[in-house]
Design a protein around this motif. Structure first.
Motif, PDB file in Angstrom:
ATOM      1  N   VAL A   5      54.641 133.836  50.754  1.00 14.76           N
ATOM      2  CA  VAL A   5      55.160 135.059  50.135  1.00 14.76           C
ATOM      3  C   VAL A   5      54.422 136.283  50.684  1.00 14.76           C
ATOM      4  O   VAL A   5      55.048 137.307  50.993  1.00 14.76           O
ATOM      5  N   LEU A   6      53.105 136.183  50.834  1.00 13.11           N
ATOM      6  CA  LEU A   6      52.350 137.311  51.395  1.00 13.11           C
ATOM      7  C   LEU A   6      52.845 137.666  52.794  1.00 13.11           C
ATOM      8  O   LEU A   6      52.905 138.832  53.158  1.00 13.11           O
ATOM      9  N   ASN A   7      53.191 136.667  53.585  1.00 17.74           N
ATOM     10  CA  ASN A   7      53.707 136.931  54.926  1.00 17.74           C
ATOM     11  C   ASN A   7      54.929 137.843  54.854  1.00 17.74           C
ATOM     12  O   ASN A   7      55.102 138.733  55.680  1.00 17.74           O
ATOM     13  N   LEU A   8      55.757 137.623  53.846  1.00 13.44           N
ATOM     14  CA  LEU A   8      56.972 138.417  53.689  1.00 13.44           C
ATOM     15  C   LEU A   8      56.677 139.802  53.140  1.00 13.44           C
ATOM     16  O   LEU A   8      57.146 140.802  53.679  1.00 13.44           O
ATOM     17  N   VAL A   9      55.902 139.895  52.056  1.00 12.64           N
ATOM     18  CA  VAL A   9      55.735 141.161  51.342  1.00 12.64           C
ATOM     19  C   VAL A   9      54.541 141.983  51.817  1.00 12.64           C
ATOM     20  O   VAL A   9      54.417 143.144  51.451  1.00 12.64           O
ATOM     21  N   GLU A  10      53.683 141.401  52.625  1.00 16.58           N
ATOM     22  CA  GLU A  10      52.528 142.120  53.168  1.00 16.58           C
ATOM     23  C   GLU A  10      52.289 141.700  54.625  1.00 16.58           C
ATOM     24  O   GLU A  10      51.213 141.237  54.991  1.00 16.58           O
ATOM     25  N   PRO A  11      53.318 141.850  55.469  1.00 15.56           N
ATOM     26  CA  PRO A  11      53.213 141.344  56.845  1.00 15.56           C
ATOM     27  C   PRO A  11      52.169 142.067  57.685  1.00 15.56           C
ATOM     28  O   PRO A  11      51.733 141.542  58.709  1.00 15.56           O
ATOM     29  N   GLN A  12      51.761 143.244  57.244  1.00 18.15           N
ATOM     30  CA  GLN A  12      50.740 143.985  57.985  1.00 18.15           C
ATOM     31  C   GLN A  12      49.369 143.336  57.854  1.00 18.15           C
ATOM     32  O   GLN A  12      48.450 143.662  58.596  1.00 18.15           O
ATOM     33  N   SER A  13      49.224 142.407  56.911  1.00 20.01           N
ATOM     34  CA  SER A  13      47.911 141.835  56.624  1.00 20.01           C
ATOM     35  C   SER A  13      47.809 140.342  56.859  1.00 20.01           C
ATOM     36  O   SER A  13      46.716 139.826  57.081  1.00 20.01           O
ATOM     37  N   SER A  14      48.922 139.616  56.772  1.00 24.70           N
ATOM     38  CA  SER A  14      48.802 138.177  56.653  1.00 24.70           C
ATOM     39  C   SER A  14      50.080 137.496  57.094  1.00 24.70           C
ATOM     40  O   SER A  14      51.172 137.983  56.809  1.00 24.70           O
ATOM     41  N   GLY A  15      49.944 136.348  57.782  1.00 21.64           N
ATOM     42  CA  GLY A  15      51.171 135.649  58.114  1.00 21.64           C
ATOM     43  C   GLY A  15      51.018 134.477  59.048  1.00 21.64           C
ATOM     44  O   GLY A  15      49.948 134.208  59.589  1.00 21.64           O
ATOM     45  N   ILE A  16      52.146 133.782  59.246  1.00 16.42           N
ATOM     46  CA  ILE A  16      52.154 132.570  60.052  1.00 16.42           C
ATOM     47  C   ILE A  16      51.926 132.843  61.531  1.00 16.42           C
ATOM     48  O   ILE A  16      51.627 131.921  62.283  1.00 16.42           O
ATOM     49  N   GLY A  17      52.033 134.084  61.940  1.00 13.29           N
ATOM     50  CA  GLY A  17      51.765 134.434  63.331  1.00 13.29           C
ATOM     51  C   GLY A  17      50.301 134.708  63.601  1.00 13.29           C
ATOM     52  O   GLY A  17      49.940 135.114  64.704  1.00 13.29           O
ATOM     53  N   GLY A  18      49.446 134.459  62.623  1.00 14.03           N
ATOM     54  CA  GLY A  18      48.026 134.742  62.783  1.00 14.03           C
ATOM     55  C   GLY A  18      47.159 133.559  62.423  1.00 14.03           C
ATOM     56  O   GLY A  18      47.541 132.408  62.591  1.00 14.03           O
ATOM     57  N   GLY A  19      45.990 133.877  61.927  1.00 15.89           N
ATOM     58  CA  GLY A  19      45.034 132.821  61.613  1.00 15.89           C
ATOM     59  C   GLY A  19      44.338 133.073  60.301  1.00 15.89           C
ATOM     60  O   GLY A  19      44.558 134.096  59.649  1.00 15.89           O
ATOM     61  N   ALA A  20      43.513 132.127  59.918  1.00 10.75           N
ATOM     62  CA  ALA A  20      42.796 132.242  58.652  1.00 10.75           C
ATOM     63  C   ALA A  20      41.680 131.214  58.602  1.00 10.75           C
ATOM     64  O   ALA A  20      41.629 130.291  59.413  1.00 10.75           O
ATOM     65  N   PHE A  21      40.822 131.412  57.632  1.00  8.68           N
ATOM     66  CA  PHE A  21      39.827 130.410  57.263  1.00  8.68           C
ATOM     67  C   PHE A  21      40.108 130.045  55.814  1.00  8.68           C
ATOM     68  O   PHE A  21      40.604 130.861  55.047  1.00  8.68           O
ATOM     69  N   LEU A  22      39.801 128.823  55.431  1.00 11.57           N
ATOM     70  CA  LEU A  22      40.046 128.379  54.071  1.00 11.57           C
ATOM     71  C   LEU A  22      38.847 127.565  53.606  1.00 11.57           C
ATOM     72  O   LEU A  22      38.353 126.707  54.346  1.00 11.57           O
ATOM     73  N   LEU A  23      38.384 127.867  52.405  1.00  8.75           N
ATOM     74  CA  LEU A  23      37.327 127.072  51.783  1.00  8.75           C
ATOM     75  C   LEU A  23      37.923 126.325  50.611  1.00  8.75           C
ATOM     76  O   LEU A  23      38.648 126.906  49.796  1.00  8.75           O
ATOM     77  N   SER A  76      47.663 140.872  73.738  1.00  2.50           N
ATOM     78  CA  SER A  76      46.638 140.472  72.765  1.00  2.50           C
ATOM     79  C   SER A  76      47.071 139.339  71.846  1.00  2.50           C
ATOM     80  O   SER A  76      46.382 139.019  70.893  1.00  2.50           O
ATOM     81  N   VAL A  77      48.207 138.710  72.118  1.00  6.87           N
ATOM     82  CA  VAL A  77      48.706 137.659  71.239  1.00  6.87           C
ATOM     83  C   VAL A  77      47.921 136.369  71.454  1.00  6.87           C
ATOM     84  O   VAL A  77      47.801 135.874  72.570  1.00  6.87           O
ATOM     85  N   GLY A  78      47.403 135.847  70.358  1.00  8.82           N
ATOM     86  CA  GLY A  78      46.719 134.558  70.407  1.00  8.82           C
ATOM     87  C   GLY A  78      47.635 133.463  69.890  1.00  8.82           C
ATOM     88  O   GLY A  78      48.713 133.718  69.355  1.00  8.82           O
ATOM     89  N   THR A  79      47.210 132.233  70.055  1.00 10.99           N
ATOM     90  CA  THR A  79      47.961 131.101  69.515  1.00 10.99           C
ATOM     91  C   THR A  79      47.639 131.000  68.028  1.00 10.99           C
ATOM     92  O   THR A  79      46.485 130.790  67.666  1.00 10.99           O
ATOM     93  N   PRO A  80      48.641 131.173  67.162  1.00 13.08           N
ATOM     94  CA  PRO A  80      48.388 131.176  65.718  1.00 13.08           C
ATOM     95  C   PRO A  80      47.822 129.843  65.226  1.00 13.08           C
ATOM     96  O   PRO A  80      48.244 128.781  65.665  1.00 13.08           O
ATOM     97  N   GLY A  81      46.900 129.921  64.281  1.00 17.06           N
ATOM     98  CA  GLY A  81      46.295 128.710  63.744  1.00 17.06           C
ATOM     99  C   GLY A  81      46.591 128.465  62.276  1.00 17.06           C
ATOM    100  O   GLY A  81      46.261 127.406  61.742  1.00 17.06           O
ATOM    101  N   LEU A  82      47.208 129.427  61.612  1.00 19.70           N
ATOM    102  CA  LEU A  82      47.381 129.356  60.164  1.00 19.70           C
ATOM    103  C   LEU A  82      48.151 128.122  59.696  1.00 19.70           C
ATOM    104  O   LEU A  82      47.702 127.393  58.819  1.00 19.70           O
TER     105      LEU A  82
END
Length: 199
Positions: free
Chosen positions: A19-37, A83-89
């Motif tokens: 949902v964040l990917n849709l409503v806040e695409p400037q910050s978060s999404g499947i085209g990027g990456g993340a860390f998770l604890l 600058s496009v990286g391979t997404p890891g999310l």
């Protein structure tokens, strides 16, 4: 809602991320990456998942240098395909779900698919972000320009109903095919084509 249906914290995080990917695409999404604890209370152990983007295989140390060997300016380096990286999310979320998920993977995409198809109101934060990047969005061309901007190039206002059936189709493919549906096949090829054809 995911927790009420018996889902785990990981399940809820995955649904929220989509949902964040849709409503806040400037910050978060499947085209990027993340860390998770993930804290496993029973084992009294915290696990870390690394889903950060990786550099493309053919990236070389001079990727962000101009013809004279000087560093490119920030916007010249960041905007566009360079600058496009391979997404890891998605790989990260899939691994965490396999280890800690309770609900079926496909069910976690339903809220974002529904919002993509039926529409959501642009938040004030998203509208401000679009306005601050309107010239850059326009320069990237379609389909992003008409999705985020009015015909005159101004940002779509907060409260505007925004629909994204293309994103819904992508999420449906991932919901059924797992992360492989994103990293292999038609979706992956579309990403590669867009990156390679960017001016």
């Amino acid at each position: 809602e995911v927790l009420r249906r018996g889902g785990s914290a990981i399940d809820a995080a995955i649904a929220t991320q989509m949902v964040l990917n849709l409503v806040e695409p400037q910050s978060s999404g499947i085209g990027g990456g993340a860390f998770l604890l993930h804290f496993d209370k029973g084992a009294n152990k915290t696990l870390a998942y690394d889903g950060r983007e990786t550099a493309p295989r053919n990236a070389k140390p001079d990727l962000f240098l101009d013809g004279a060997g000087k560093p490119l300016g920030f916007l010249a380096a960041v905007d566009g395909g360079r600058s496009v990286g391979t997404p890891g999310l998605l790989r990260m979320l899939e691994a965490a779900h396999k280890a800690h998920g309770k609900l079926p993977w496909k069910d976690l995409f339903e809220p974002a698919i529904q919002l993509s198809e039926e529409g959501f109101a642009i938040s004030p934060r998203m509208s401000v972000s679009i306005a601050g990047s309107a010239a850059r969005i326009k320069a990237q061309g379609e389909p992003g320009a008409s999705y985020f901007l009015n015909a005159d190039g101004s940002a779509k206002a907060a409260g505007t109903l925004l629909k994204n059936p293309e994103f819904a189709a992508t999420l449906k493919a991932i919901a059924v095919g797992g992360a492989d549906a994103f990293y292999r096949g038609a979706i992956a090829q579309d990403i590669v084509n867009k990156v390679n054809q960017h001016p």
